[in-house]
Design a protein around this motif. Sequence first.
Motif, mmCIF file in Angstrom:
data_model
loop_
_atom_site.group_PDB
_atom_site.id
_atom_site.type_symbol
_atom_site.label_atom_id
_atom_site.label_comp_id
_atom_site.label_asym_id
_atom_site.label_seq_id
_atom_site.Cartn_x
_atom_site.Cartn_y
_atom_site.Cartn_z
ATOM 1 N N SER A 1 -20.564 90.667 -18.195
ATOM 2 C CA SER A 1 -19.905 90.380 -19.478
ATOM 3 C C SER A 1 -18.632 89.571 -19.249
ATOM 4 O O SER A 1 -18.102 89.532 -18.142
ATOM 5 C CB SER A 1 -19.562 91.673 -20.227
ATOM 6 O OG SER A 1 -18.556 92.383 -19.512
ATOM 7 N N ALA B 1 -15.864 90.382 -20.101
ATOM 8 C CA ALA B 1 -14.747 91.294 -19.824
ATOM 9 C C ALA B 1 -14.286 91.170 -18.370
ATOM 10 O O ALA B 1 -13.172 91.570 -18.035
ATOM 11 C CB ALA B 1 -15.147 92.726 -20.139
ATOM 12 N N GLY C 1 -15.125 102.563 -22.648
ATOM 13 C CA GLY C 1 -15.848 101.413 -23.189
ATOM 14 C C GLY C 1 -16.154 100.458 -22.045
ATOM 15 O O GLY C 1 -15.648 99.340 -21.994
ATOM 16 N N ALA D 1 -15.600 94.358 -16.498
ATOM 17 C CA ALA D 1 -14.285 94.753 -15.966
ATOM 18 C C ALA D 1 -14.448 95.706 -14.789
ATOM 19 O O ALA D 1 -13.696 95.628 -13.814
ATOM 20 C CB ALA D 1 -13.457 95.402 -17.074
ATOM 21 N N ASP E 1 -18.914 105.410 -21.137
ATOM 22 C CA ASP E 1 -19.643 104.672 -22.186
ATOM 23 C C ASP E 1 -21.026 105.284 -22.324
ATOM 24 O O ASP E 1 -21.656 105.632 -21.311
ATOM 25 C CB ASP E 1 -19.770 103.180 -21.795
ATOM 26 C CG ASP E 1 -19.959 102.278 -23.013
ATOM 27 O OD1 ASP E 1 -20.861 102.566 -23.831
ATOM 28 O OD2 ASP E 1 -19.224 101.291 -23.137
ATOM 29 N N VAL F 1 -16.021 108.699 -25.676
ATOM 30 C CA VAL F 1 -14.696 109.155 -25.239
ATOM 31 C C VAL F 1 -14.296 110.455 -25.942
ATOM 32 O O VAL F 1 -13.673 111.332 -25.332
ATOM 33 C CB VAL F 1 -13.635 108.033 -25.431
ATOM 34 C CG1 VAL F 1 -13.506 107.596 -26.882
ATOM 35 C CG2 VAL F 1 -12.280 108.484 -24.910
ATOM 36 N N ASP G 1 -11.582 99.445 -23.912
ATOM 37 C CA ASP G 1 -12.250 98.257 -24.484
ATOM 38 C C ASP G 1 -13.423 98.707 -25.350
ATOM 39 O O ASP G 1 -14.572 98.399 -25.060
ATOM 40 C CB ASP G 1 -12.722 97.342 -23.344
ATOM 41 C CG ASP G 1 -13.249 96.006 -23.861
ATOM 42 O OD1 ASP G 1 -13.003 95.663 -25.031
ATOM 43 O OD2 ASP G 1 -13.915 95.292 -23.081
#
Length: 317
Positions: free
Chosen positions: A156, A158, A183, A189, A204, A225, A243
Amino acid sequence: MPDFAFASCLPGIESAVKLDVASRRPELKFAYSRPGLLTFKSPRALLPEDPPGSVFARVWGRSVGAASDPAAAAIQLGHVGATRVHVFARDPDAAIDLTPWLSLGPGGPALDGEVVADVIVSPEGPAWLGVHRHEPWRSPHPGGGFPVDVPEDAPSRAYAKIEEAIAWARLPVAEGQRALEIGAAPGGAVLALARRGVAVWGVDTGELAPNVLALPNVTHIAKKVGALRWEEMPGKIDWLLLDVNLAPQVALHEVARLMPRLRDSLRGAVFTLKMNDWAFVAELPRLVERIREMGFRDVRLRHLPSNRREVCAVALM
Ligand SMILES: C[S@@+](CC[C@H](N)C(=O)[O-])C[C@H]1O[C@@H](n2cnc3c(N)ncnc32)[C@H](O)[C@@H]1O
Protein backbone atom coordinates in the motif's frame (compact mmCIF):
# COMPACT_ATOMS: atom_id res chain seq x y z
CA MET A 1 4.36 47.78 3.49
CA PRO A 2 1.90 45.19 2.10
CA ASP A 3 3.40 41.95 0.91
CA PHE A 4 2.23 38.54 -0.31
CA ALA A 5 2.69 35.00 0.98
CA PHE A 6 2.38 31.93 -1.23
CA ALA A 7 1.42 28.33 -0.52
CA SER A 8 1.80 25.36 -2.82
CA CYS A 9 -0.47 22.39 -2.13
CA LEU A 10 -1.94 19.22 -3.56
CA PRO A 11 -4.20 20.37 -6.42
CA GLY A 12 -7.80 20.08 -5.22
CA ILE A 13 -7.28 21.02 -1.57
CA GLU A 14 -6.99 24.78 -2.06
CA SER A 15 -10.18 25.21 0.03
CA ALA A 16 -8.50 23.52 2.98
CA VAL A 17 -5.51 25.87 2.68
CA LYS A 18 -7.81 28.92 2.57
CA LEU A 19 -9.83 27.85 5.62
CA ASP A 20 -6.69 26.95 7.56
CA VAL A 21 -4.95 30.26 6.80
CA ALA A 22 -8.12 32.20 7.68
CA SER A 23 -8.13 30.64 11.14
CA ARG A 24 -4.35 30.56 11.88
CA ARG A 25 -3.31 33.83 10.22
CA PRO A 26 -6.42 36.04 10.00
CA GLU A 27 -4.27 39.05 9.03
CA LEU A 28 -3.57 37.34 5.69
CA LYS A 29 -6.28 37.85 3.06
CA PHE A 30 -6.72 35.37 0.24
CA ALA A 31 -5.56 36.97 -3.03
CA TYR A 32 -5.24 34.44 -5.87
CA SER A 33 -5.37 30.75 -6.57
CA ARG A 34 -4.66 28.23 -9.29
CA PRO A 35 -4.72 24.46 -8.82
CA GLY A 36 -1.82 23.75 -6.46
CA LEU A 37 -0.94 27.39 -5.69
CA LEU A 38 -2.42 30.18 -3.57
CA THR A 39 -1.30 33.65 -2.55
CA PHE A 40 -2.36 35.79 0.42
CA LYS A 41 -1.99 39.52 0.97
CA SER A 42 -0.23 40.55 4.18
CA PRO A 43 -0.60 44.02 5.73
CA ARG A 44 3.11 43.87 6.64
CA ALA A 45 6.36 42.95 4.90
CA LEU A 46 7.12 39.22 5.14
CA LEU A 47 10.45 37.50 5.67
CA PRO A 48 11.54 34.24 3.97
CA GLU A 49 11.17 32.56 7.37
CA ASP A 50 7.48 33.52 7.61
CA PRO A 51 5.98 30.52 9.47
CA PRO A 52 3.71 28.31 7.35
CA GLY A 53 0.14 29.61 7.57
CA SER A 54 -1.35 26.19 6.85
CA VAL A 55 -0.57 22.56 7.56
CA PHE A 56 -1.81 21.86 4.02
CA ALA A 57 0.97 23.95 2.44
CA ARG A 58 3.69 21.89 0.84
CA VAL A 59 5.86 24.97 0.50
CA TRP A 60 5.10 28.29 2.22
CA GLY A 61 7.03 31.49 1.78
CA ARG A 62 7.12 35.08 0.62
CA SER A 63 5.69 35.56 -2.84
CA VAL A 64 7.94 37.35 -5.32
CA GLY A 65 5.64 37.39 -8.37
CA ALA A 66 5.18 35.95 -11.84
CA ALA A 67 7.95 35.47 -14.42
CA SER A 68 7.27 34.73 -18.08
CA ASP A 69 10.69 33.20 -18.76
CA PRO A 70 13.91 32.22 -16.94
CA ALA A 71 15.67 35.49 -17.84
CA ALA A 72 12.90 37.52 -16.19
CA ALA A 73 12.97 35.14 -13.20
CA ALA A 74 16.73 35.64 -12.80
CA ILE A 75 16.24 39.42 -12.54
CA GLN A 76 13.37 39.13 -10.02
CA LEU A 77 15.23 36.62 -7.88
CA GLY A 78 18.43 38.69 -7.98
CA HIS A 79 17.45 40.57 -4.81
CA VAL A 80 16.19 37.75 -2.60
CA GLY A 81 19.55 36.38 -1.40
CA ALA A 82 18.80 32.73 -2.21
CA THR A 83 21.68 30.23 -2.24
CA ARG A 84 19.46 27.44 -3.59
CA VAL A 85 16.78 27.33 -6.30
CA HIS A 86 13.94 24.83 -6.14
CA VAL A 87 12.15 24.39 -9.46
CA PHE A 88 8.96 22.33 -9.37
CA ALA A 89 5.69 21.82 -11.20
CA ARG A 90 2.57 23.50 -9.78
CA ASP A 91 0.76 20.24 -10.46
CA PRO A 92 3.13 17.31 -9.79
CA ASP A 93 1.06 15.07 -12.08
CA ALA A 94 1.32 17.43 -15.08
CA ALA A 95 3.83 16.53 -17.79
CA ILE A 96 6.00 19.61 -17.90
CA ASP A 97 9.61 20.31 -18.87
CA LEU A 98 11.40 22.05 -16.00
CA THR A 99 14.79 22.08 -17.78
CA PRO A 100 14.80 25.71 -18.99
CA TRP A 101 14.38 26.89 -15.39
CA LEU A 102 17.04 24.68 -13.81
CA SER A 103 19.90 27.01 -14.81
CA LEU A 104 18.61 29.65 -12.37
CA GLY A 105 20.81 28.26 -9.58
CA PRO A 106 21.89 25.19 -7.63
CA GLY A 107 19.06 22.78 -6.85
CA GLY A 108 19.27 19.88 -4.42
CA PRO A 109 18.18 19.55 -0.81
CA ALA A 110 18.36 22.77 1.24
CA LEU A 111 20.45 22.96 4.38
CA ASP A 112 18.96 24.26 7.62
CA GLY A 113 18.97 28.05 7.53
CA GLU A 114 19.45 28.33 3.76
CA VAL A 115 17.32 30.79 1.77
CA VAL A 116 15.60 28.99 -1.11
CA ALA A 117 14.08 30.55 -4.22
CA ASP A 118 10.96 28.67 -5.33
CA VAL A 119 10.14 28.55 -9.04
CA ILE A 120 6.67 27.06 -9.53
CA VAL A 121 6.16 26.11 -13.15
CA SER A 122 2.82 25.43 -14.85
CA PRO A 123 2.02 24.28 -18.40
CA GLU A 124 0.07 27.44 -19.11
CA GLY A 125 0.97 31.00 -18.07
CA PRO A 126 4.06 32.33 -16.34
CA ALA A 127 6.00 30.63 -13.53
CA TRP A 128 5.35 31.84 -9.99
CA LEU A 129 8.33 32.87 -7.88
CA GLY A 130 8.71 32.81 -4.11
CA VAL A 131 11.31 32.55 -1.40
CA HIS A 132 11.48 30.68 1.91
CA ARG A 133 14.10 29.85 4.52
CA HIS A 134 14.67 26.16 5.13
CA GLU A 135 14.40 25.02 8.72
CA PRO A 136 13.51 21.81 10.60
CA TRP A 137 9.89 20.72 10.07
CA ARG A 138 10.00 21.93 6.47
CA SER A 139 10.94 19.77 3.50
CA PRO A 140 14.47 20.36 2.15
CA HIS A 141 13.35 19.17 -1.31
CA PRO A 142 11.79 21.07 -4.24
CA GLY A 143 8.02 21.40 -3.92
CA GLY A 144 7.94 20.14 -0.33
CA GLY A 145 8.64 16.56 -1.36
CA PHE A 146 10.11 13.75 0.71
CA PRO A 147 11.37 11.30 -1.93
CA VAL A 148 10.74 7.67 -1.00
CA ASP A 149 11.75 4.58 -2.98
CA VAL A 150 8.66 2.45 -2.57
CA PRO A 151 9.61 -1.21 -3.19
CA GLU A 152 7.56 -3.19 -5.67
CA ASP A 153 6.34 -5.56 -2.98
CA ALA A 154 4.90 -2.77 -0.81
CA PRO A 155 1.20 -3.60 -0.43
CA SER A 156 0.00 0.00 0.00
CA ARG A 157 0.99 3.68 -0.35
CA ALA A 158 1.16 3.78 3.45
CA TYR A 159 4.78 2.63 2.95
CA ALA A 160 5.49 6.10 1.53
CA LYS A 161 3.30 7.82 4.14
CA ILE A 162 5.28 6.50 7.10
CA GLU A 163 8.65 7.10 5.41
CA GLU A 164 7.60 10.68 4.63
CA ALA A 165 6.53 11.20 8.26
CA ILE A 166 9.86 9.86 9.54
CA ALA A 167 11.79 12.14 7.16
CA TRP A 168 9.66 15.23 7.87
CA ALA A 169 9.80 14.91 11.67
CA ARG A 170 13.33 13.42 11.68
CA LEU A 171 12.01 10.62 13.89
CA PRO A 172 14.79 8.55 15.44
CA VAL A 173 13.32 5.21 14.31
CA ALA A 174 16.05 2.58 14.81
CA GLU A 175 16.74 -1.13 14.58
CA GLY A 176 15.70 -3.04 17.69
CA GLN A 177 12.79 -0.74 18.55
CA ARG A 178 9.12 -1.82 18.67
CA ALA A 179 6.03 -0.36 17.02
CA LEU A 180 2.29 -0.92 17.27
CA GLU A 181 0.10 0.04 14.33
CA ILE A 182 -3.67 0.34 14.64
CA GLY A 183 -5.18 -0.07 11.18
CA ALA A 184 -2.26 -2.02 9.77
CA ALA A 185 -3.71 -3.94 6.80
CA PRO A 186 -2.57 -4.58 4.13
CA GLY A 187 0.78 -3.63 5.65
CA GLY A 188 2.65 -0.89 3.77
CA ALA A 189 3.76 0.91 6.93
CA VAL A 190 4.43 -2.38 8.72
CA LEU A 191 6.75 -3.36 5.86
CA ALA A 192 8.59 -0.02 5.98
CA LEU A 193 9.21 -0.27 9.73
CA ALA A 194 10.10 -3.98 9.60
CA ARG A 195 12.68 -3.20 6.86
CA ARG A 196 14.21 -0.70 9.28
CA GLY A 197 14.68 -3.51 11.80
CA VAL A 198 11.72 -2.52 13.99
CA ALA A 199 9.53 -5.29 15.48
CA VAL A 200 5.96 -4.42 14.51
CA TRP A 201 2.57 -5.49 15.88
CA GLY A 202 -0.28 -4.71 13.48
CA VAL A 203 -3.87 -4.47 14.74
CA ASP A 204 -6.53 -4.92 12.04
CA THR A 205 -9.36 -7.30 11.22
CA GLY A 206 -8.15 -7.10 7.62
CA GLU A 207 -5.38 -9.36 6.32
CA LEU A 208 -1.74 -8.38 6.11
CA ALA A 209 -0.19 -9.11 2.71
CA PRO A 210 1.55 -12.54 2.76
CA ASN A 211 5.02 -11.05 2.15
CA VAL A 212 4.56 -8.76 5.17
CA LEU A 213 3.09 -11.43 7.45
CA ALA A 214 5.99 -13.75 6.58
CA LEU A 215 8.57 -11.35 8.06
CA PRO A 216 10.02 -12.64 11.34
CA ASN A 217 9.58 -9.31 13.14
CA VAL A 218 5.88 -8.84 12.23
CA THR A 219 2.92 -9.95 14.37
CA HIS A 220 -0.72 -9.60 13.28
CA ILE A 221 -3.35 -9.02 15.96
CA ALA A 222 -6.58 -9.72 14.05
CA LYS A 223 -8.91 -7.51 16.08
CA LYS A 224 -10.69 -4.20 16.01
CA VAL A 225 -8.90 -1.69 18.19
CA GLY A 226 -11.99 -1.41 20.39
CA ALA A 227 -11.71 -5.12 21.23
CA LEU A 228 -7.96 -5.01 21.95
CA ARG A 229 -7.20 -5.85 25.57
CA TRP A 230 -4.17 -4.41 27.33
CA GLU A 231 -2.71 -7.85 28.02
CA GLU A 232 -2.73 -8.64 24.28
CA MET A 233 -0.46 -5.68 23.62
CA PRO A 234 3.31 -6.09 23.70
CA GLY A 235 5.09 -4.27 26.53
CA LYS A 236 7.55 -1.43 25.82
CA ILE A 237 6.37 0.06 22.55
CA ASP A 238 8.55 2.85 21.10
CA TRP A 239 6.30 4.03 18.25
CA LEU A 240 2.53 4.08 17.90
CA LEU A 241 0.91 4.39 14.47
CA LEU A 242 -2.77 5.03 13.81
CA ASP A 243 -4.20 4.71 10.29
CA VAL A 244 -7.84 3.64 10.54
CA ASN A 245 -10.67 4.78 8.30
CA LEU A 246 -12.66 6.12 11.25
CA ALA A 247 -13.57 9.70 12.16
CA PRO A 248 -10.51 11.22 13.90
CA GLN A 249 -12.33 11.87 17.20
CA VAL A 250 -13.47 8.23 17.31
CA ALA A 251 -10.03 6.90 16.40
CA LEU A 252 -8.28 9.10 18.99
CA HIS A 253 -10.78 8.01 21.65
CA GLU A 254 -9.65 4.41 21.05
CA VAL A 255 -5.98 5.41 21.30
CA ALA A 256 -6.60 7.29 24.56
CA ARG A 257 -7.87 4.06 26.10
CA LEU A 258 -4.55 2.35 25.29
CA MET A 259 -2.27 5.18 26.40
CA PRO A 260 -1.85 4.19 30.08
CA ARG A 261 -0.33 0.93 28.86
CA LEU A 262 1.94 2.65 26.30
CA ARG A 263 2.96 5.89 28.03
CA ASP A 264 6.06 4.72 29.95
CA SER A 265 8.01 3.46 26.95
CA LEU A 266 6.53 5.46 24.06
CA ARG A 267 8.81 7.87 22.14
CA GLY A 268 6.20 9.15 19.76
CA ALA A 269 3.23 8.51 17.50
CA VAL A 270 2.25 9.01 13.89
CA PHE A 271 -1.49 9.53 13.46
CA THR A 272 -3.20 9.70 10.07
CA LEU A 273 -6.30 11.85 10.60
CA LYS A 274 -8.97 11.24 7.96
CA MET A 275 -10.69 14.29 6.51
CA ASN A 276 -14.27 13.70 5.35
CA ASP A 277 -15.12 17.29 4.47
CA TRP A 278 -13.66 20.78 4.81
CA ALA A 279 -15.33 21.14 8.25
CA PHE A 280 -12.42 18.95 9.37
CA VAL A 281 -10.10 21.96 9.01
CA ALA A 282 -11.92 23.81 11.81
CA GLU A 283 -11.59 20.72 14.02
CA LEU A 284 -7.79 20.56 13.77
CA PRO A 285 -6.98 22.66 16.88
CA ARG A 286 -9.33 20.48 18.95
CA LEU A 287 -7.72 17.30 17.58
CA VAL A 288 -4.25 18.61 18.47
CA GLU A 289 -5.53 19.42 21.96
CA ARG A 290 -6.97 15.91 22.27
CA ILE A 291 -3.57 14.41 21.35
CA ARG A 292 -1.79 16.66 23.88
CA GLU A 293 -4.22 15.55 26.59
CA MET A 294 -2.98 11.99 26.03
CA GLY A 295 0.47 13.05 27.29
CA PHE A 296 2.28 14.09 24.10
CA ARG A 297 4.30 17.30 24.60
CA ASP A 298 4.88 18.24 20.95
CA VAL A 299 2.22 17.73 18.27
CA ARG A 300 2.72 18.83 14.63
CA LEU A 301 0.45 18.48 11.64
CA ARG A 302 1.33 18.27 7.97
CA HIS A 303 -0.34 17.25 4.76
CA LEU A 304 2.41 14.95 3.46
CA PRO A 305 2.99 14.33 -0.26
CA SER A 306 1.28 10.92 -0.09
CA ASN A 307 -1.68 12.20 1.94
CA ARG A 308 -4.91 12.72 0.07
CA ARG A 309 -8.00 13.53 2.17
CA GLU A 310 -6.12 13.09 5.41
CA VAL A 311 -3.46 14.84 7.50
CA CYS A 312 -0.46 13.42 9.33
CA ALA A 313 0.02 14.27 13.01
CA VAL A 314 3.39 13.48 14.56
CA ALA A 315 3.28 13.54 18.35
CA LEU A 316 6.36 13.30 20.56
CA MET A 317 6.37 12.34 24.25
C1 LIG B 1 -5.93 3.04 5.23
S1 LIG B 1 -6.08 1.39 5.76
C2 LIG B 1 -4.59 1.13 6.61
C3 LIG B 1 -3.37 1.00 5.73
C4 LIG B 1 -2.19 0.47 6.49
N1 LIG B 1 -1.75 1.38 7.53
C5 LIG B 1 -1.04 0.10 5.60
O1 LIG B 1 0.10 0.47 5.95
O2 LIG B 1 -1.22 -0.58 4.59
C6 LIG B 1 -7.24 1.51 7.04
C7 LIG B 1 -7.40 0.22 7.85
O3 LIG B 1 -8.12 0.53 9.03
C8 LIG B 1 -8.73 -0.68 9.43
N2 LIG B 1 -9.72 -0.38 10.45
C9 LIG B 1 -10.89 0.28 10.34
N3 LIG B 1 -11.52 0.31 11.53
C10 LIG B 1 -10.72 -0.34 12.41
C11 LIG B 1 -10.80 -0.65 13.80
N4 LIG B 1 -11.87 -0.29 14.51
N5 LIG B 1 -9.80 -1.34 14.37
C12 LIG B 1 -8.72 -1.73 13.64
N6 LIG B 1 -8.58 -1.46 12.32
C13 LIG B 1 -9.57 -0.79 11.72
C14 LIG B 1 -9.30 -1.22 8.13
O4 LIG B 1 -9.56 -2.59 8.22
C15 LIG B 1 -8.18 -0.87 7.13
O5 LIG B 1 -7.37 -1.99 6.91
